[in-house]
Design an enzyme around this catalytic site. Sequence first.
Site, PDB file in Angstrom:
ATOM      1  N   CYS A 127       0.497  -1.508  -0.219  1.00  0.00           N
ATOM      2  CA  CYS A 127       0.094   0.285   0.177  1.00  0.00           C
ATOM      3  C   CYS A 127       0.682   1.311   0.109  1.00  0.00           C
ATOM      4  CB  CYS A 127      -0.825   0.189   1.218  1.00  0.00           C
ATOM      5  SG  CYS A 127       0.127  -0.236   2.755  1.00  0.00           S
ATOM      6  N   HIS A 175      -3.183   1.261   6.792  1.00  0.00           N
ATOM      7  CA  HIS A 175      -3.457   1.220   5.134  1.00  0.00           C
ATOM      8  C   HIS A 175      -3.468   2.014   4.897  1.00  0.00           C
ATOM      9  CE1 HIS A 175      -4.088  -0.990   1.457  1.00  0.00           C
ATOM     10  NE2 HIS A 175      -5.843   0.044   1.295  1.00  0.00           N
ATOM     11  N   HIS A 187      -5.507   1.668  -4.636  1.00  0.00           N
ATOM     12  CA  HIS A 187      -4.636   1.537  -3.475  1.00  0.00           C
ATOM     13  C   HIS A 187      -4.333   0.049  -3.674  1.00  0.00           C
ATOM     14  CE1 HIS A 187      -8.391  -1.206  -1.385  1.00  0.00           C
ATOM     15  NE2 HIS A 187      -8.774  -0.549  -2.503  1.00  0.00           N
TER      16      HIS A 187
END
EC number: 3.4.-.-
Length: 211
Positions: A127, A175, A187
């Site tokens: 990420c 994240h 993402h």
Amino acid sequence: MGKHRRNNSNATRKAVAASAVALGATAAIASPAQAAEVVVPGTGISVDIAGIETTPGLNNVPGIDQWIPSLSSQAAPTAYAAVIDAPAAEAQAAPAASTGQAIVDAARTKIGSPYGWGATGPNAFDCSGLTSWAYSQVGKSIPRTSQAQAAQGTPVAYSDLQAGDIVAFYSGATHVGIYSGHGTVIHALNSSTPLSEHSLDYMPFHSAVRF
């Protein structure tokens, strides 16, 4: 013949003065002042009329500078500044907007790429590897981990998100993704999901930052 020409000249002067009044000089001419040239466009006819420049409201008559050329140098400074400064303000805002969109465009080219723990591209990403890589494409260096990115950027409210902002999710900002506009984020989620674009509601929102 000489008398006839003088009569024509007087008639012309009166016609020109009447034309100037019809354009908006409806008030009485102010006290004696320096004469200004009044021109009838397209005719080559002109006459000097004393004090016409001081007529109240004359500057507001559309196209009056074509009739009284000397008024063209008397434009209101405030109005002129507004015309000149407005594009400059827009030009100053443009780089930030275009940079954010360039970050989104870079990230979008990698949609479908595989997730890889610790990977920073260009073929696989985790990420924060994706966010770091996308920012590097526009010459920006940002922290490597999701927590560091969420902590070091300038905080942005959910309602103020702009394309290119970094959005953090889950407790502890574990994240991150790149806000792509219209309520979506690009993402790299996990090993079972290739790099993709989802709604912000797909995951619990934590915070957002801008670099």
